[in-house]
Structures are given as structure tokens and as C-alpha cells.
Scaffold this motif. Structure first.
Motif, PDB file in Angstrom:
ATOM      1  N   GLY A 111       0.832  -1.193   0.000  1.00 22.17           N
ATOM      2  CA  GLY A 111       0.000   0.000   0.000  1.00 22.17           C
ATOM      3  C   GLY A 111       0.863   1.239   0.000  1.00 22.17           C
ATOM      4  N   ARG A 112       1.050   1.829  -1.159  1.00 19.20           N
ATOM      5  CA  ARG A 112       1.926   2.994  -1.274  1.00 19.20           C
ATOM      6  C   ARG A 112       1.205   4.207  -1.843  1.00 19.20           C
ATOM      7  N   TRP A 113       0.046   3.982  -2.455  1.00 22.60           N
ATOM      8  CA  TRP A 113      -0.648   5.054  -3.151  1.00 22.60           C
ATOM      9  C   TRP A 113      -1.943   5.414  -2.452  1.00 22.60           C
ATOM     10  N   VAL A 114      -2.227   6.695  -2.438  1.00 19.92           N
ATOM     11  CA  VAL A 114      -3.497   7.217  -1.946  1.00 19.92           C
ATOM     12  C   VAL A 114      -4.081   8.082  -3.056  1.00 19.92           C
ATOM     13  N   LYS A 115      -5.369   7.936  -3.279  1.00 17.61           N
ATOM     14  CA  LYS A 115      -6.033   8.765  -4.281  1.00 17.61           C
ATOM     15  C   LYS A 115      -6.975   9.721  -3.548  1.00 17.61           C
ATOM     16  N   LEU A 116      -6.642  11.002  -3.592  1.00 18.85           N
ATOM     17  CA  LEU A 116      -7.412  12.038  -2.920  1.00 18.85           C
ATOM     18  C   LEU A 116      -8.052  12.935  -3.975  1.00 18.85           C
ATOM     19  N   LEU A 117      -9.394  12.981  -3.965  1.00 18.04           N
ATOM     20  CA  LEU A 117     -10.149  13.752  -4.969  1.00 18.04           C
ATOM     21  C   LEU A 117      -9.759  13.341  -6.385  1.00 18.04           C
ATOM     22  N   GLY A 118      -9.494  12.049  -6.554  1.00 16.39           N
ATOM     23  CA  GLY A 118      -9.155  11.526  -7.875  1.00 16.39           C
ATOM     24  C   GLY A 118      -7.704  11.699  -8.272  1.00 16.39           C
ATOM     25  N   ILE A 119      -6.886  12.302  -7.409  1.00 16.99           N
ATOM     26  CA  ILE A 119      -5.475  12.545  -7.723  1.00 16.99           C
ATOM     27  C   ILE A 119      -4.621  11.561  -6.936  1.00 16.99           C
ATOM     28  N   PRO A 120      -3.915  10.631  -7.607  1.00 22.31           N
ATOM     29  CA  PRO A 120      -3.077   9.662  -6.887  1.00 22.31           C
ATOM     30  C   PRO A 120      -1.736  10.274  -6.480  1.00 22.31           C
ATOM     31  N   PHE A 121      -1.251   9.907  -5.318  1.00 21.53           N
ATOM     32  CA  PHE A 121       0.056  10.361  -4.852  1.00 21.53           C
ATOM     33  C   PHE A 121       0.590   9.387  -3.818  1.00 21.53           C
ATOM     34  N   GLN A 122       1.895   9.478  -3.573  1.00 23.22           N
ATOM     35  CA  GLN A 122       2.569   8.645  -2.585  1.00 23.22           C
ATOM     36  C   GLN A 122       2.895   9.482  -1.355  1.00 23.22           C
ATOM     37  N   PRO A 123       2.258   9.209  -0.226  1.00 21.80           N
ATOM     38  CA  PRO A 123       2.556   9.974   0.991  1.00 21.80           C
ATOM     39  C   PRO A 123       4.024   9.892   1.410  1.00 21.80           C
ATOM     40  N   ILE A 369      14.178  10.733 -14.145  1.00 21.93           N
ATOM     41  CA  ILE A 369      14.216   9.986 -15.401  1.00 21.93           C
ATOM     42  C   ILE A 369      13.068   8.990 -15.478  1.00 21.93           C
ATOM     43  N   SER A 370      12.849   8.211 -14.422  1.00 16.26           N
ATOM     44  CA  SER A 370      11.767   7.221 -14.439  1.00 16.26           C
ATOM     45  C   SER A 370      10.414   7.899 -14.606  1.00 16.26           C
ATOM     46  N   ARG A 371       9.510   7.162 -15.219  1.00 19.00           N
ATOM     47  CA  ARG A 371       8.141   7.657 -15.355  1.00 19.00           C
ATOM     48  C   ARG A 371       7.490   7.718 -13.985  1.00 19.00           C
ATOM     49  N   GLY A 372       6.848   8.813 -13.677  1.00 18.28           N
ATOM     50  CA  GLY A 372       6.226   8.951 -12.366  1.00 18.28           C
ATOM     51  C   GLY A 372       5.328  10.161 -12.307  1.00 18.28           C
TER      52      GLY A 372
END
Length: 437
Positions: A111-123, A369-372
Motif C-alpha cells: 500500500g503505497r498510493w493514496v487517491k485524494l479527490l481523484g489525484i493519486p500520490f505517494q505519501p 528519469i523514471s516515469r512517475g
């Protein structure tokens, strides 16, 4: 030219490194996204998304490098509490759906991702930034000729320790990477050597005990331990890395460890100059070719020279950070720049070592460089912070030079007045007794 100078302030070398990494990123992510293109059916969608994040990141760099560095001391007060809340939610919930407001879903048992208001991010990315800035702040307080304040060690240990413990169950490599960087910052920040040695010995002993516990405990028992759902994964990666068994190519089962196997094939078949941009073969077999293993694709397409150039860019960035820190008149910006340089370069080295088989698989992307998404924006914020400090240094230097020039001109004017011969008295004055009295 004046417009460009007003936009691209700060250290010009850092700007060049940033733009070079972004250019490499666009080319290599476009080449390495074949699996995403196959899944989506849209040839341009993956690179359009990535290029949009890089363009947005460039705007973020421009914004932050115009912000006075003093304001960055306030960021941990916002970042750490918010990141802590989301990290706790990731630990407590495997799946959480609060309408369209908040969504938590585990991917590959992590569990690394959180989606807040439809926007995913890594805390964890925000937590890393908060810890680095907080460490620089605590190290800067109470600095004297003897070193850092005795309180700084415990303040840093409390902030970094709690944050790393929240990250650890879902992302071991990120927690370890963050604490390693904090430890290096404390060394540079002149924390007492006996405290650092004791902490290092304690962490090493804990790591050895943990690894030993993993190998003596059956997988079935590991899976039942609370917050231990990643134990078997960590155990398998360590076992694969330390294994000394030599398997003949004809008997090697690449499907059991496809990521590592295809990454090593990409490196082994690269040569000095590589196969050329866009000509990678292993990108079609690496599921994370555009992220965790993009360095293997870079070597395959650009060769050992191209891979060496990427390594040089990161090392050059660290050297520039060191030079910028040495020019700082105050300790906080100096420690801040060094911490950012260390977190970016250390993560890059971890990623590249994994790609060439010098470290176990960690899941760390290659910065800039990596996609993110989140990681790209946060890395651009880091670059903005470095440039903000360098811009301040340049402005201070220009101010000192202007003051020195003004002082020199004033001194020259005074000297000229001192050596100027006095005017001879006129004839009427010589003949006027009243004026001579």
C-alpha cells in the motif's frame, strides 16, 4: 537573453543537469513504454502524460527557485503531519473507498498510493521531503565551533525514526534509504561521534537480527505476523541476491525472476555504444522498464557510454550541491542543499545498482528519469530548492561585490582629496591683514 536570465536564476550547472536528465527521460520513457502502449492501445498516451508531468515539474522548479529559502523551514510543519495521517491509513486499511474523496488500494501486496479527490500520490514522497528539511533545520540550530547542539540528535532521531517506522511496513527500501541519508546528514552536521557510532551499531544489529529472523521462520508463519505481509517478498529478494548458485544458461528459468533476468540481458547485450534510442528488445519483457529498471534500458540503447554519462550527471549534481553549500553564509541552507543532493543521488545509485545486479530489487525509481507522478513533481521541488539557495548565494555575492566596489571608489576619492595641493592664496588676500588673522 535578459528574459532567460530572469527566468533561469541560480546555478547554471544545476539547470543544465536538470534539463539533460529531463531530455534523457523523455527519450527513454517513450522507448520503454511499449507495455503501456500495448495495454492502452494509444501510442502517444504514456509519453504525453510523462511529458506533461515534466513540463509541470519545470514550472514547479521555476516557482520554488524564486521563493526565499527561509520559507522552506515551514514545510515540515505541513508535510509531516499530513503525510503521517495518510501513512497510518495505508497501514490500517487494505482497501478504503470514501466515495470519490479518498481511495486506498494495495498493488502487489503493498500500500503505497493514496487517491485524494481523484489525484493519486505517494505519501512517503512528501514524508521524505519533510524529514530532509526538518533534519537540516535541527542541525542548523545551535551550531558552534564544537559541533551541533546535543539536542539535535534526539530531535532528528524522533522525527526521522517515527516517519521511517510508518513507511517501513509498506516500503522497506524507502525507509532504509531515508534513514541512511539522515545518518549521512548527521555526520556532515557534526553530531557527536559516539552517538552516531552507537546508533550505527544498533541499526546494524537490528538489521542482522531481522534478516536472520526471516530466514529461520517459515513463509507460512511470516504471513500471519501483523504488518508482516511484505516479509516473504523481502526474504525472497534477499535470498535471490545473496545466492551463490551458478545456473547454466540452458537451465535458467527466466520466468521465475523475469525482471532481474531481462534487466541483466539488456545490460549484457548493450556494448559500448548500445543499440540506439528506440531499439531496445528487453523493454517488451520488463514490466517496469519505464520505472524501476529504466537504467537497464538506457544502457541497452545508449551503451556503457550512455549509462556512464547518466552516472556522471548525478555525481556532478552532488558535487554542485557541495559547492553551493560551501558558499552559504548560514547553516540551514547549506544542510538543506546537501540533504537534497544526498537523497537524489543515493536513490539514483540504488536504482542503478539494482539494474546492473549489484543490489537486491528495491523498487526505487530513477530520480527525474523514471516515469512517475508524485516522485517527478517532488524531485522537481528538490531542484527548485537547490536553485533557490544558489540564487541567494549569487545575489549575496553580487551585493558584496557592489559594496566592495563602492567602498573602493569612496576610498580612492578620499585619497585623491588628501593628496591634492592646497590652493595658493590670491594677491588681495595676501595684502589683507584682516583675512590673514
Amino acid at each position: 537573453m535578459d528574459l532567460l536570465r530572469n527566468i533561469f536564476k541560480g546555478d547554471k550547472v544545476v539547470w543544465i543537469i536538470f534539463l539533460c536528465l529531463c531530455l534523457i527521460s523523455v527519450v527513454e520513457v517513450f522507448s520503454a513504454s511499449s507495455t503501456l502502449i500495448y495495454d492502452s492501445g494509444n501510442h502517444w498516451a504514456p509519453i504525453t502524460r510523462h511529458a506533461s508531468f515534466l513540463a509541470g515539474g519545470a514550472l514547479v522548479v521555476i516557482f520554488f527557485h524564486n521563493v526565499p529559502y527561509r520559507w522552506f523551514q515551514l514545510l515540515p510543519r505541513l508535510l509531516l503531519p499530513l503525510a503521517g495521517i495518510f501513512l497510518i491509513l495505508l497501514l490500517v486499511f487494505d482497501n478504503l473507498h470514501l466515495g470519490g474523496l479518498l481511495v486506498i488500494e494495495k498493488t502487489n501486496e503493498a500500500g503505497r498510493w493514496v487517491k485524494l479527490l481523484g489525484i493519486p500520490f505517494q505519501p512517503s514522497e512528501f514524508a521524505k521531503m519533510g524529514v530532509i528539511i526538518a533534519t537540516a533545520y535541527y542541525l542548523s540550530r545551535g551550531q558552534n565551533e564544537k559541533g551541533a547542539s546535543p539536542k539535535a540528535f534526539w530531535q532528528i532521531l524522533r522525527v526521522a525514526g517515527i516517519t521511517c517506522l510508518l513507511i517501513l511496513p509498506e516500503n522497506y527500501s524507502t525507509a532504509a534509504l531515508l534513514f541512511i541519508v539522515v545518518y549521512m546528514m548527521m555526520i556532515v552536521g557534526r553530531i557527536q561521534a559516539r552517538k552516531l557510532l552507537a546508533l550505527g551499531a544498533l541499526l546494524l544489529a537490528a538489521a542482522l537480527l531481522f534478516v536472520g529472523f526471516l530466514f529461520v521462520t517459515p513463509d507460512s508463519s511470516l504471513e500471519k505476523i501483523p504488518l508482516g505481509h511484505r516479509f516473504t517478498t523481502v526474504k525472497g529478494r534477499i535470498a535471490d541476491f545473496v545466492s551463490s548458485e551458478e545456473v547454466p544458461p540452458s537451465k535458467y528459468n527466466i520466468s521465475d525472476n523475469a525482471q532481474v533476468g531481462h534487466a541483466r540481458i539488456a545490460v549484457a547485450t548493450s556494448g559500448i555504444l548500445g543499440k540506439g534510442p528506440g531499439n531496445s528488445v528487453q523493454r517488451d519483457f520488463l514490466s517496469q522498464a519505464y520505472s524501476d529498471f529504466i537504467f537497464a534500458i538506457i544502457i541497452e540503447e545508449l551503451g556503457l557510454l550512455g549509462g556512464g554519462f547518466v552516472v556522471f550527471l548525478y555525481l556532478w549534481l552532488l558535487i554542485r550541491c557541495w559547492r553551493i553549500a560551501n558558499k552559504c553564509e548560514r547553516t540551514f541552507p547549506a544542510f538543506l542543499v546537501l540533504g537534497i543532493g544526498l537523497i537524489l543521488v543515493t536513490q539514483a545509485m540504488f536504482n542503478m545498482m539494482v539494474a546492473v545486479g549489484l543490489a537486491p530489487v528495491t523498487g526505487q525509481p530513477l530520480p527525474l528519469i523514471s516515469r512517475g507522478g508524485t516522485s517527478t513533481i517532488i524531485n522537481c521541488v528538490y531542484i527548485g530548492l537547490i536553485l533557490s539557495v544558489s540564487r541567494y548565494n549569487i545575489e549575496q555575492q553580487q551585493l558584496r561585490e557592489a559594496e566592495e566596489a563602492a567602498a573602493a571608489a569612496q576610498a580612492e576619492q578620499v585619497e585623491t582629496q588628501d593628496v591634492q595641493a592646497p590652493a595658493e592664496p590670491s594677491a588681495p588676500s595676501l595684502n589683507n591683514d584682516d583675512e590673514l588673522v
